[in-house]
Design an enzyme around this catalytic site. Structure first.
Site, mmCIF file in Angstrom:
data_model
loop_
_atom_site.group_PDB
_atom_site.id
_atom_site.type_symbol
_atom_site.label_atom_id
_atom_site.label_comp_id
_atom_site.label_asym_id
_atom_site.label_seq_id
_atom_site.Cartn_x
_atom_site.Cartn_y
_atom_site.Cartn_z
ATOM 1 C CE LYS A 1 -4.107 0.094 2.311
ATOM 2 N NZ LYS A 1 -5.052 0.135 3.430
ATOM 3 C CB THR B 1 -14.750 3.550 15.702
ATOM 4 O OG1 THR B 1 -14.963 4.548 14.705
ATOM 5 C CG2 THR B 1 -15.982 3.414 16.570
ATOM 6 C CD GLU C 1 -13.105 11.872 10.468
ATOM 7 O OE1 GLU C 1 -12.159 12.514 10.929
ATOM 8 O OE2 GLU C 1 -14.094 12.417 9.959
ATOM 9 C CG PHE C 2 -18.366 11.883 13.542
ATOM 10 C CD1 PHE C 2 -19.202 10.997 14.232
ATOM 11 C CD2 PHE C 2 -17.507 12.680 14.273
ATOM 12 C CE1 PHE C 2 -19.184 10.934 15.615
ATOM 13 C CE2 PHE C 2 -17.478 12.620 15.664
ATOM 14 C CZ PHE C 2 -18.322 11.741 16.333
ATOM 15 C CE LYS D 1 -17.549 6.619 14.359
ATOM 16 N NZ LYS D 1 -17.926 7.263 13.121
ATOM 17 C CG PHE E 1 -29.159 7.469 8.484
ATOM 18 C CD1 PHE E 1 -28.418 6.306 8.562
ATOM 19 C CD2 PHE E 1 -28.537 8.608 8.033
ATOM 20 C CE1 PHE E 1 -27.085 6.295 8.212
ATOM 21 C CE2 PHE E 1 -27.205 8.611 7.680
ATOM 22 C CZ PHE E 1 -26.466 7.453 7.768
ATOM 23 C CG LEU E 2 -36.251 8.411 8.878
ATOM 24 C CD1 LEU E 2 -37.413 9.377 9.112
ATOM 25 C CD2 LEU E 2 -36.372 7.235 9.850
ATOM 26 C CB CYS F 1 -18.718 2.003 10.453
ATOM 27 S SG CYS F 1 -17.147 2.689 9.899
ATOM 28 C CE LYS G 1 -21.213 5.535 2.323
ATOM 29 N NZ LYS G 1 -21.514 6.643 3.148
HETATM 30 P P1 NAD Z 1 -8.945 0.355 6.881
HETATM 31 O O1 NAD Z 1 -8.896 -1.095 7.084
HETATM 32 O O2 NAD Z 1 -9.326 0.915 5.546
HETATM 33 O O3 NAD Z 1 -7.525 1.004 7.255
HETATM 34 C C1 NAD Z 1 -6.778 0.640 8.368
HETATM 35 C C2 NAD Z 1 -5.307 0.712 7.976
HETATM 36 O O4 NAD Z 1 -4.522 0.468 9.148
HETATM 37 C C3 NAD Z 1 -4.909 -0.361 6.951
HETATM 38 O O5 NAD Z 1 -4.283 0.261 5.848
HETATM 39 C C4 NAD Z 1 -3.924 -1.252 7.724
HETATM 40 O O6 NAD Z 1 -2.911 -1.763 6.901
HETATM 41 C C5 NAD Z 1 -3.393 -0.286 8.765
HETATM 42 N N1 NAD Z 1 -2.842 -0.936 9.957
HETATM 43 C C6 NAD Z 1 -3.406 -1.927 10.693
HETATM 44 N N2 NAD Z 1 -2.589 -2.259 11.721
HETATM 45 C C7 NAD Z 1 -1.513 -1.449 11.630
HETATM 46 C C8 NAD Z 1 -0.335 -1.300 12.394
HETATM 47 N N3 NAD Z 1 -0.109 -2.067 13.461
HETATM 48 N N4 NAD Z 1 0.567 -0.371 12.011
HETATM 49 C C9 NAD Z 1 0.341 0.408 10.934
HETATM 50 N N5 NAD Z 1 -0.757 0.310 10.172
HETATM 51 C C10 NAD Z 1 -1.674 -0.599 10.516
HETATM 52 O O7 NAD Z 1 -9.924 0.922 8.005
HETATM 53 P P2 NAD Z 1 -10.743 2.300 7.981
HETATM 54 O O8 NAD Z 1 -12.043 2.089 7.293
HETATM 55 O O9 NAD Z 1 -9.854 3.410 7.574
HETATM 56 O O10 NAD Z 1 -11.081 2.454 9.535
HETATM 57 C C11 NAD Z 1 -10.090 2.802 10.481
HETATM 58 C C12 NAD Z 1 -10.784 3.155 11.798
HETATM 59 O O11 NAD Z 1 -11.636 4.299 11.594
HETATM 60 C C13 NAD Z 1 -11.715 2.049 12.308
HETATM 61 O O12 NAD Z 1 -11.677 2.044 13.701
HETATM 62 C C14 NAD Z 1 -13.080 2.483 11.817
HETATM 63 O O13 NAD Z 1 -14.116 1.983 12.621
HETATM 64 C C15 NAD Z 1 -12.981 3.984 11.951
HETATM 65 N N6 NAD Z 1 -13.868 4.731 11.055
HETATM 66 C C16 NAD Z 1 -14.070 4.312 9.773
HETATM 67 C C17 NAD Z 1 -14.892 5.051 8.930
HETATM 68 C C18 NAD Z 1 -15.134 4.609 7.516
HETATM 69 O O14 NAD Z 1 -16.064 5.126 6.898
HETATM 70 N N7 NAD Z 1 -14.350 3.685 6.972
HETATM 71 C C19 NAD Z 1 -15.507 6.228 9.392
HETATM 72 C C20 NAD Z 1 -15.258 6.636 10.704
HETATM 73 C C21 NAD Z 1 -14.445 5.878 11.525
#
Ligand code: NAD
Length: 432
Positions: A35, A121, A151-152, A204, A249-250, A260, A320
Protein backbone atom coordinates in the site's frame (compact mmCIF):
# COMPACT_ATOMS: atom_id res chain seq x y z
CA UNK A 1 1.84 21.60 12.22
CA UNK A 2 3.78 18.36 11.91
CA UNK A 3 1.33 15.48 12.05
CA UNK A 4 1.46 11.78 11.46
CA UNK A 5 -1.37 9.36 10.89
CA UNK A 6 -0.75 5.70 11.66
CA UNK A 7 -3.00 3.54 9.51
CA UNK A 8 -3.57 4.75 5.93
CA UNK A 9 -6.93 3.21 5.06
CA UNK A 10 -10.25 4.90 4.26
CA UNK A 11 -9.99 7.14 7.33
CA UNK A 12 -6.22 7.58 7.71
CA UNK A 13 -5.59 8.44 4.08
CA UNK A 14 -8.44 10.93 3.81
CA UNK A 15 -7.48 12.51 7.15
CA UNK A 16 -3.82 12.76 6.13
CA UNK A 17 -4.57 14.22 2.70
CA UNK A 18 -7.05 16.74 4.14
CA UNK A 19 -4.72 17.91 6.92
CA UNK A 20 -2.00 18.34 4.27
CA UNK A 21 -4.43 20.32 2.11
CA UNK A 22 -4.99 22.62 5.10
CA UNK A 23 -1.26 23.40 5.04
CA UNK A 24 0.14 20.94 7.59
CA UNK A 25 3.12 18.67 7.04
CA UNK A 26 1.73 15.15 7.21
CA UNK A 27 3.28 11.70 7.32
CA UNK A 28 0.92 8.78 6.65
CA UNK A 29 2.27 5.48 7.96
CA UNK A 30 1.03 1.95 7.42
CA UNK A 31 2.45 -1.53 7.93
CA UNK A 32 1.16 -2.66 4.54
CA UNK A 33 4.32 -2.26 2.44
CA UNK A 34 2.54 -2.69 -0.89
CA UNK A 35 0.00 0.00 0.00
CA UNK A 36 2.75 2.44 0.98
CA UNK A 37 4.81 1.72 -2.11
CA UNK A 38 1.72 2.38 -4.29
CA UNK A 39 0.87 5.55 -2.38
CA UNK A 40 4.39 6.90 -2.85
CA UNK A 41 3.75 6.63 -6.60
CA UNK A 42 0.36 8.35 -6.24
CA UNK A 43 -1.59 5.09 -6.72
CA UNK A 44 -4.65 5.16 -4.43
CA UNK A 45 -5.67 1.75 -3.06
CA UNK A 46 -9.35 2.67 -2.60
CA UNK A 47 -12.05 4.39 -4.60
CA UNK A 48 -12.98 7.66 -2.93
CA UNK A 49 -14.09 10.59 -5.09
CA UNK A 50 -11.49 13.40 -5.20
CA UNK A 51 -8.89 11.57 -3.14
CA UNK A 52 -6.45 10.83 -5.95
CA UNK A 53 -6.20 14.51 -6.91
CA UNK A 54 -5.86 15.60 -3.28
CA UNK A 55 -3.03 13.13 -2.63
CA UNK A 56 -1.25 14.04 -5.90
CA UNK A 57 -1.48 17.76 -5.16
CA UNK A 58 -0.06 17.40 -1.66
CA UNK A 59 2.67 14.97 -2.69
CA UNK A 60 3.75 17.54 -5.27
CA UNK A 61 3.79 20.33 -2.70
CA UNK A 62 5.78 18.07 -0.35
CA UNK A 63 3.20 18.42 2.42
CA UNK A 64 2.37 14.71 2.36
CA UNK A 65 4.70 11.74 2.76
CA UNK A 66 4.21 8.01 3.11
CA UNK A 67 6.23 5.56 5.16
CA UNK A 68 6.15 2.11 6.69
CA UNK A 69 8.25 3.34 9.61
CA UNK A 70 6.37 4.37 12.75
CA UNK A 71 9.75 5.45 14.12
CA UNK A 72 10.10 8.05 11.33
CA UNK A 73 6.49 9.19 11.79
CA UNK A 74 6.87 9.61 15.58
CA UNK A 75 10.23 11.35 15.34
CA UNK A 76 8.96 14.14 13.14
CA UNK A 77 5.45 14.81 14.47
CA UNK A 78 4.03 16.52 17.51
CA UNK A 79 0.56 15.06 16.93
CA UNK A 80 0.12 11.39 16.13
CA UNK A 81 -3.29 10.10 15.09
CA UNK A 82 -4.04 6.39 15.39
CA UNK A 83 -6.32 5.39 12.51
CA UNK A 84 -5.75 1.63 12.28
CA UNK A 85 -8.64 -0.78 11.82
CA UNK A 86 -10.65 -1.99 14.84
CA UNK A 87 -12.49 -4.96 13.32
CA UNK A 88 -14.83 -7.28 15.13
CA UNK A 89 -13.52 -10.37 16.88
CA UNK A 90 -15.72 -13.46 16.56
CA UNK A 91 -17.35 -12.71 19.94
CA UNK A 92 -18.43 -9.18 19.00
CA UNK A 93 -15.61 -7.45 20.87
CA UNK A 94 -13.50 -4.92 18.95
CA UNK A 95 -10.06 -6.25 18.05
CA UNK A 96 -7.75 -3.65 19.57
CA UNK A 97 -4.47 -5.41 18.84
CA UNK A 98 -3.63 -2.81 16.16
CA UNK A 99 -4.25 0.04 18.62
CA UNK A 100 -2.10 -1.61 21.31
CA UNK A 101 0.67 -2.39 18.88
CA UNK A 102 0.80 1.15 17.53
CA UNK A 103 0.59 2.69 21.03
CA UNK A 104 3.59 0.58 22.08
CA UNK A 105 5.61 1.53 19.01
CA UNK A 106 4.83 5.21 19.48
CA UNK A 107 5.98 5.00 23.12
CA UNK A 108 9.24 3.29 22.25
CA UNK A 109 10.08 5.92 19.65
CA UNK A 110 9.08 9.07 21.55
CA UNK A 111 11.90 11.31 22.77
CA UNK A 112 9.95 14.48 23.61
CA UNK A 113 6.31 15.57 24.15
CA UNK A 114 3.75 14.01 21.82
CA UNK A 115 -0.04 14.19 21.61
CA UNK A 116 -1.49 10.82 20.67
CA UNK A 117 -5.06 11.03 19.36
CA UNK A 118 -7.38 8.07 18.80
CA UNK A 119 -9.10 8.52 15.46
CA UNK A 120 -10.13 4.90 15.10
CA UNK A 121 -13.52 3.97 16.53
CA UNK A 122 -12.87 2.31 19.89
CA UNK A 123 -14.90 1.14 22.88
CA UNK A 124 -15.13 3.46 25.87
CA UNK A 125 -12.09 3.23 28.17
CA UNK A 126 -9.68 2.36 25.34
CA UNK A 127 -7.99 5.72 26.02
CA UNK A 128 -7.14 4.47 29.53
CA UNK A 129 -5.41 1.44 28.01
CA UNK A 130 -3.57 3.55 25.44
CA UNK A 131 -2.30 5.78 28.26
CA UNK A 132 -1.30 2.78 30.31
CA UNK A 133 0.50 1.16 27.36
CA UNK A 134 2.43 4.31 26.52
CA UNK A 135 3.36 4.92 30.18
CA UNK A 136 4.67 1.36 30.42
CA UNK A 137 6.91 1.63 27.36
CA UNK A 138 7.94 5.28 27.17
CA UNK A 139 11.39 6.47 28.23
CA UNK A 140 11.37 8.10 31.63
CA UNK A 141 10.52 11.85 31.78
CA UNK A 142 9.03 12.02 28.30
CA UNK A 143 5.68 13.77 28.62
CA UNK A 144 2.65 12.93 26.49
CA UNK A 145 -1.10 13.37 26.24
CA UNK A 146 -3.74 11.02 24.92
CA UNK A 147 -6.88 12.39 23.24
CA UNK A 148 -9.95 10.94 21.60
CA UNK A 149 -10.89 12.55 18.29
CA UNK A 150 -13.38 10.21 16.63
CA UNK A 151 -14.00 10.48 12.91
CA UNK A 152 -17.47 10.86 11.41
CA UNK A 153 -16.69 10.97 7.68
CA UNK A 154 -18.75 8.83 5.32
CA UNK A 155 -17.15 6.83 2.53
CA UNK A 156 -18.19 8.19 -0.84
CA UNK A 157 -18.16 11.83 0.35
CA UNK A 158 -15.30 11.54 2.82
CA UNK A 159 -13.34 14.62 1.75
CA UNK A 160 -16.33 16.91 1.92
CA UNK A 161 -17.33 15.41 5.28
CA UNK A 162 -13.83 15.92 6.66
CA UNK A 163 -13.57 19.50 5.41
CA UNK A 164 -17.13 20.46 6.41
CA UNK A 165 -18.00 18.37 9.46
CA UNK A 166 -21.25 18.79 11.40
CA UNK A 167 -19.06 18.82 14.50
CA UNK A 168 -15.60 17.93 15.69
CA UNK A 169 -15.36 15.97 18.91
CA UNK A 170 -12.29 16.43 21.04
CA UNK A 171 -11.88 14.34 24.18
CA UNK A 172 -8.96 15.62 26.25
CA UNK A 173 -7.51 15.68 29.75
CA UNK A 174 -5.14 18.63 29.56
CA UNK A 175 -5.23 22.23 28.40
CA UNK A 176 -2.18 21.59 26.23
CA UNK A 177 -3.87 18.76 24.31
CA UNK A 178 -7.03 20.84 23.98
CA UNK A 179 -5.16 23.88 22.60
CA UNK A 180 -3.17 21.81 20.10
CA UNK A 181 -6.29 20.17 18.67
CA UNK A 182 -8.25 23.42 18.67
CA UNK A 183 -5.58 25.16 16.65
CA UNK A 184 -5.24 22.20 14.26
CA UNK A 185 -8.98 22.26 13.50
CA UNK A 186 -9.38 26.05 13.54
CA UNK A 187 -9.30 26.42 9.72
CA UNK A 188 -12.42 24.22 9.41
CA UNK A 189 -14.61 26.71 11.34
CA UNK A 190 -16.77 23.80 12.55
CA UNK A 191 -18.68 23.45 15.83
CA UNK A 192 -16.35 21.81 18.34
CA UNK A 193 -17.49 19.66 21.25
CA UNK A 194 -14.87 19.37 23.97
CA UNK A 195 -15.34 16.52 26.42
CA UNK A 196 -13.32 14.10 28.47
CA UNK A 197 -11.84 11.10 26.66
CA UNK A 198 -14.52 8.61 27.71
CA UNK A 199 -17.38 10.85 26.58
CA UNK A 200 -15.71 11.37 23.20
CA UNK A 201 -15.31 7.62 22.76
CA UNK A 202 -18.96 7.13 23.66
CA UNK A 203 -20.16 9.88 21.31
CA UNK A 204 -18.85 7.86 18.37
CA UNK A 205 -20.34 4.51 19.39
CA UNK A 206 -23.62 6.12 20.43
CA UNK A 207 -23.87 8.07 17.15
CA UNK A 208 -23.34 5.02 14.96
CA UNK A 209 -25.69 2.94 17.10
CA UNK A 210 -28.36 5.64 16.85
CA UNK A 211 -28.06 5.86 13.05
CA UNK A 212 -28.30 2.07 12.76
CA UNK A 213 -31.36 2.23 15.03
CA UNK A 214 -33.03 4.73 12.68
CA UNK A 215 -32.43 2.38 9.74
CA UNK A 216 -33.77 -0.67 11.55
CA UNK A 217 -36.74 1.32 12.81
CA UNK A 218 -37.84 2.37 9.34
CA UNK A 219 -37.18 -1.15 8.04
CA UNK A 220 -39.40 -2.57 10.78
CA UNK A 221 -42.14 -0.10 9.82
CA UNK A 222 -41.71 -1.09 6.14
CA UNK A 223 -42.78 -4.62 7.06
CA UNK A 224 -46.04 -3.27 8.44
CA UNK A 225 -46.50 -1.17 5.28
CA UNK A 226 -46.12 -4.32 3.17
CA UNK A 227 -48.78 -6.08 5.20
CA UNK A 228 -51.42 -3.37 4.86
CA UNK A 229 -50.55 -1.69 1.55
CA UNK A 230 -49.19 1.57 2.99
CA UNK A 231 -46.23 3.30 1.35
CA UNK A 232 -43.05 3.46 3.44
CA UNK A 233 -41.69 6.37 1.41
CA UNK A 234 -44.76 8.42 2.33
CA UNK A 235 -44.57 7.34 5.97
CA UNK A 236 -40.86 8.27 6.09
CA UNK A 237 -41.53 11.66 4.49
CA UNK A 238 -44.28 12.38 6.96
CA UNK A 239 -42.07 11.41 9.87
CA UNK A 240 -38.91 13.08 8.60
CA UNK A 241 -40.42 16.54 8.28
CA UNK A 242 -40.70 16.58 12.05
CA UNK A 243 -37.51 18.42 13.03
CA UNK A 244 -37.17 16.26 16.14
CA UNK A 245 -36.89 13.21 13.86
CA UNK A 246 -35.23 14.45 10.64
CA UNK A 247 -35.44 12.81 7.24
CA UNK A 248 -31.99 11.26 6.93
CA UNK A 249 -31.49 7.54 7.55
CA UNK A 250 -35.19 6.88 7.06
CA UNK A 251 -34.82 5.03 3.74
CA UNK A 252 -36.16 1.51 4.00
CA UNK A 253 -34.10 -1.10 2.19
CA UNK A 254 -32.17 -4.33 2.41
CA UNK A 255 -30.45 -3.26 5.63
CA UNK A 256 -27.25 -1.53 6.63
CA UNK A 257 -23.77 -2.94 6.17
CA UNK A 258 -20.25 -1.63 5.77
CA UNK A 259 -17.15 -1.61 7.88
CA UNK A 260 -18.64 0.51 10.68
CA UNK A 261 -22.26 -0.05 11.75
CA UNK A 262 -22.18 -3.86 12.16
CA UNK A 263 -18.88 -3.97 14.02
CA UNK A 264 -19.51 -0.83 16.07
CA UNK A 265 -22.90 -2.12 17.18
CA UNK A 266 -21.33 -5.42 18.19
CA UNK A 267 -18.57 -3.63 20.07
CA UNK A 268 -21.04 -1.30 21.83
CA UNK A 269 -23.26 -4.21 22.89
CA UNK A 270 -20.22 -6.15 24.13
CA UNK A 271 -18.60 -3.30 26.08
CA UNK A 272 -21.99 -2.48 27.62
CA UNK A 273 -22.35 -6.10 28.70
CA UNK A 274 -18.84 -6.01 30.20
CA UNK A 275 -19.82 -2.89 32.12
CA UNK A 276 -22.95 -4.64 33.43
CA UNK A 277 -25.62 -3.27 31.07
CA UNK A 278 -27.69 -5.41 28.74
CA UNK A 279 -28.23 -3.17 25.69
CA UNK A 280 -31.35 -4.98 24.45
CA UNK A 281 -32.39 -2.15 22.14
CA UNK A 282 -29.24 -2.57 20.05
CA UNK A 283 -29.65 -6.35 19.95
CA UNK A 284 -33.08 -5.79 18.38
CA UNK A 285 -31.58 -3.33 15.89
CA UNK A 286 -29.15 -6.04 14.80
CA UNK A 287 -31.87 -8.69 14.56
CA UNK A 288 -34.09 -6.47 12.42
CA UNK A 289 -31.17 -5.81 10.10
CA UNK A 290 -30.60 -9.55 9.61
CA UNK A 291 -34.33 -10.12 9.03
CA UNK A 292 -34.31 -7.39 6.40
CA UNK A 293 -31.77 -9.26 4.26
CA UNK A 294 -33.88 -12.40 4.62
CA UNK A 295 -36.99 -10.40 3.68
CA UNK A 296 -35.53 -9.75 0.21
CA UNK A 297 -35.13 -13.48 -0.24
CA UNK A 298 -38.76 -13.93 0.81
CA UNK A 299 -39.88 -11.36 -1.78
CA UNK A 300 -37.94 -13.21 -4.49
CA UNK A 301 -39.54 -16.49 -3.48
CA UNK A 302 -43.00 -14.93 -3.45
CA UNK A 303 -42.41 -13.72 -6.99
CA UNK A 304 -40.47 -16.63 -8.49
CA UNK A 305 -41.65 -19.54 -6.30
CA UNK A 306 -38.63 -21.79 -6.86
CA UNK A 307 -35.21 -20.12 -6.81
CA UNK A 308 -33.22 -23.13 -8.01
CA UNK A 309 -31.86 -22.63 -11.55
CA UNK A 310 -33.35 -19.15 -11.81
CA UNK A 311 -31.04 -16.39 -13.02
CA UNK A 312 -31.01 -13.25 -10.89
CA UNK A 313 -29.43 -10.05 -12.19
CA UNK A 314 -28.03 -8.17 -9.21
CA UNK A 315 -27.17 -4.46 -9.39
CA UNK A 316 -24.86 -3.25 -6.65
CA UNK A 317 -22.21 -4.86 -4.48
CA UNK A 318 -20.73 -2.04 -2.41
CA UNK A 319 -22.43 -1.48 0.94
CA UNK A 320 -23.47 1.96 -0.28
CA UNK A 321 -23.00 4.05 -3.45
CA UNK A 322 -19.80 5.94 -4.37
CA UNK A 323 -17.45 3.49 -2.68
CA UNK A 324 -15.76 0.21 -3.57
CA UNK A 325 -16.04 -0.98 0.05
CA UNK A 326 -17.76 -4.36 0.36
CA UNK A 327 -16.97 -5.04 4.00
CA UNK A 328 -20.17 -6.51 5.52
CA UNK A 329 -22.12 -5.45 2.44
CA UNK A 330 -25.70 -6.84 2.44
CA UNK A 331 -25.10 -7.82 -1.23
CA UNK A 332 -22.70 -10.57 -0.16
CA UNK A 333 -25.15 -12.21 2.26
CA UNK A 334 -28.03 -11.91 -0.19
CA UNK A 335 -26.06 -13.34 -3.13
CA UNK A 336 -24.69 -16.20 -1.02
CA UNK A 337 -28.19 -17.04 0.23
CA UNK A 338 -29.52 -17.05 -3.35
CA UNK A 339 -26.64 -19.22 -4.52
CA UNK A 340 -27.30 -21.62 -1.65
CA UNK A 341 -30.83 -22.01 -3.04
CA UNK A 342 -29.38 -22.83 -6.46
CA UNK A 343 -29.76 -19.47 -8.23
CA UNK A 344 -27.39 -18.29 -10.96
CA UNK A 345 -26.15 -14.80 -10.21
CA UNK A 346 -25.17 -12.15 -12.76
CA UNK A 347 -23.87 -9.07 -11.03
CA UNK A 348 -22.69 -5.56 -11.86
CA UNK A 349 -21.29 -2.77 -9.69
CA UNK A 350 -19.59 0.40 -10.96
CA UNK A 351 -16.63 0.19 -8.52
CA UNK A 352 -16.74 -2.82 -6.23
CA UNK A 353 -16.36 -5.79 -8.59
CA UNK A 354 -12.58 -6.14 -8.23
CA UNK A 355 -12.87 -6.46 -4.46
CA UNK A 356 -15.83 -8.88 -4.65
CA UNK A 357 -14.48 -11.35 -7.22
CA UNK A 358 -12.60 -13.54 -4.76
CA UNK A 359 -15.63 -13.70 -2.43
CA UNK A 360 -18.19 -14.59 -5.08
CA UNK A 361 -16.53 -17.32 -7.10
CA UNK A 362 -19.73 -18.61 -8.73
CA UNK A 363 -21.26 -15.30 -9.80
CA UNK A 364 -20.90 -13.94 -13.32
CA UNK A 365 -19.44 -10.44 -13.23
CA UNK A 366 -20.96 -8.26 -15.95
CA UNK A 367 -19.55 -5.29 -17.85
CA UNK A 368 -22.64 -3.12 -17.39
CA UNK A 369 -26.17 -3.26 -15.90
CA UNK A 370 -27.66 -4.44 -19.18
CA UNK A 371 -25.46 -7.50 -19.36
CA UNK A 372 -26.64 -8.38 -15.84
CA UNK A 373 -30.26 -8.11 -17.07
CA UNK A 374 -29.80 -10.34 -20.10
CA UNK A 375 -31.91 -13.51 -19.77
CA UNK A 376 -32.41 -12.96 -16.04
CA UNK A 377 -35.68 -14.04 -14.39
CA UNK A 378 -35.54 -11.01 -12.16
CA UNK A 379 -33.55 -7.83 -11.59
CA UNK A 380 -32.59 -7.15 -7.98
CA UNK A 381 -31.33 -3.72 -6.86
CA UNK A 382 -29.07 -3.93 -3.82
CA UNK A 383 -27.08 -0.64 -3.88
CA UNK A 384 -28.57 2.72 -4.87
CA UNK A 385 -25.86 3.91 -7.30
CA UNK A 386 -27.05 6.91 -9.37
CA UNK A 387 -26.19 4.95 -12.51
CA UNK A 388 -28.98 2.46 -11.70
CA UNK A 389 -31.56 5.22 -11.34
CA UNK A 390 -31.11 6.21 -14.98
CA UNK A 391 -31.49 2.85 -16.75
CA UNK A 392 -33.08 2.54 -20.18
CA UNK A 393 -36.09 0.52 -19.04
CA UNK A 394 -37.31 -0.30 -22.53
CA UNK A 395 -33.96 -2.01 -23.07
CA UNK A 396 -34.06 -3.64 -19.62
CA UNK A 397 -37.51 -5.06 -20.33
CA UNK A 398 -36.37 -6.56 -23.63
CA UNK A 399 -33.33 -8.15 -21.99
CA UNK A 400 -35.06 -9.68 -18.95
CA UNK A 401 -36.71 -13.08 -19.31
CA UNK A 402 -39.55 -11.78 -17.07
CA UNK A 403 -40.20 -8.10 -16.43
CA UNK A 404 -39.71 -8.44 -12.69
CA UNK A 405 -37.81 -5.88 -10.59
CA UNK A 406 -37.16 -6.25 -6.87
CA UNK A 407 -36.06 -2.81 -5.76
CA UNK A 408 -34.15 -3.38 -2.54
CA UNK A 409 -33.45 0.35 -2.13
CA UNK A 410 -36.73 1.89 -3.29
CA UNK A 411 -34.98 3.89 -6.02
CA UNK A 412 -37.68 3.60 -8.68
CA UNK A 413 -41.14 5.05 -9.08
CA UNK A 414 -43.46 2.01 -8.82
CA UNK A 415 -46.17 3.64 -10.95
CA UNK A 416 -43.75 4.50 -13.75
CA UNK A 417 -42.38 0.96 -13.87
CA UNK A 418 -45.84 -0.62 -13.73
CA UNK A 419 -46.85 1.59 -16.66
CA UNK A 420 -43.87 0.28 -18.60
CA UNK A 421 -45.10 -3.25 -17.96
CA UNK A 422 -42.85 -4.30 -15.11
CA UNK A 423 -43.88 -6.21 -12.02
CA UNK A 424 -42.39 -3.92 -9.38
CA UNK A 425 -41.69 -5.05 -5.83
CA UNK A 426 -40.10 -2.58 -3.44
CA UNK A 427 -39.54 -2.52 0.31
CA UNK A 428 -42.67 -1.48 2.19
CA UNK A 429 -44.42 -0.38 -1.02
CA UNK A 430 -46.84 -3.16 -1.88
CA UNK A 431 -50.30 -2.27 -3.21
CA UNK A 432 -53.26 -3.92 -1.47
P1 NAD B 1 -8.94 0.35 6.88
O1 NAD B 1 -8.90 -1.10 7.08
O2 NAD B 1 -9.33 0.92 5.55
O3 NAD B 1 -7.53 1.00 7.26
C1 NAD B 1 -6.78 0.64 8.37
C2 NAD B 1 -5.31 0.71 7.98
O4 NAD B 1 -4.52 0.47 9.15
C3 NAD B 1 -4.91 -0.36 6.95
O5 NAD B 1 -4.28 0.26 5.85
C4 NAD B 1 -3.92 -1.25 7.72
O6 NAD B 1 -2.91 -1.76 6.90
C5 NAD B 1 -3.39 -0.29 8.76
N1 NAD B 1 -2.84 -0.94 9.96
C6 NAD B 1 -3.41 -1.93 10.69
N2 NAD B 1 -2.59 -2.26 11.72
C7 NAD B 1 -1.51 -1.45 11.63
C8 NAD B 1 -0.34 -1.30 12.39
N3 NAD B 1 -0.11 -2.07 13.46
N4 NAD B 1 0.57 -0.37 12.01
C9 NAD B 1 0.34 0.41 10.93
N5 NAD B 1 -0.76 0.31 10.17
C10 NAD B 1 -1.67 -0.60 10.52
O7 NAD B 1 -9.92 0.92 8.01
P2 NAD B 1 -10.74 2.30 7.98
O8 NAD B 1 -12.04 2.09 7.29
O9 NAD B 1 -9.85 3.41 7.57
O10 NAD B 1 -11.08 2.45 9.53
C11 NAD B 1 -10.09 2.80 10.48
C12 NAD B 1 -10.78 3.15 11.80
O11 NAD B 1 -11.64 4.30 11.59
C13 NAD B 1 -11.72 2.05 12.31
O12 NAD B 1 -11.68 2.04 13.70
C14 NAD B 1 -13.08 2.48 11.82
O13 NAD B 1 -14.12 1.98 12.62
C15 NAD B 1 -12.98 3.98 11.95
N6 NAD B 1 -13.87 4.73 11.05
C16 NAD B 1 -14.07 4.31 9.77
C17 NAD B 1 -14.89 5.05 8.93
C18 NAD B 1 -15.13 4.61 7.52
O14 NAD B 1 -16.06 5.13 6.90
N7 NAD B 1 -14.35 3.69 6.97
C19 NAD B 1 -15.51 6.23 9.39
C20 NAD B 1 -15.26 6.64 10.70
C21 NAD B 1 -14.44 5.88 11.52
Amino acid sequence: MNISIIGSGYVGLVTGACFAELGNKVICADNDTEKISDLKKGVIPIYEPGLEELVANNLKRKRLRFTTSIKEAVKESEIIFIAVGTPSLGNGEADLTGIENVARQIAINMSSYRLIAEKSTVPVETGEWVKHTISTHVKRNVKFDVASNPEFLREGCAINDFMHPDRIVIGVESKKARDILLSLYKPLHAPIVITNIKSAELIKHASNAFLATKISFINAVSNICDKVGAQITEVAEGMGLDKRIGSSFLNAGVGYGGSCFPKDLDAFITISEKLGYNFELLKAVKDINEQQKACVLGKLKDALWIIKDKTIGVLGLSFKPSTDDIRNAPSLDIIKALEAEGANIKVYDPQAMAKARSMLKNAKFCKDPYQACKDADCLLIVTEWDEFKELDFTRVKKLLKRPLIIDGRNIYDPKKLSKLGFIYIGIGRSEK
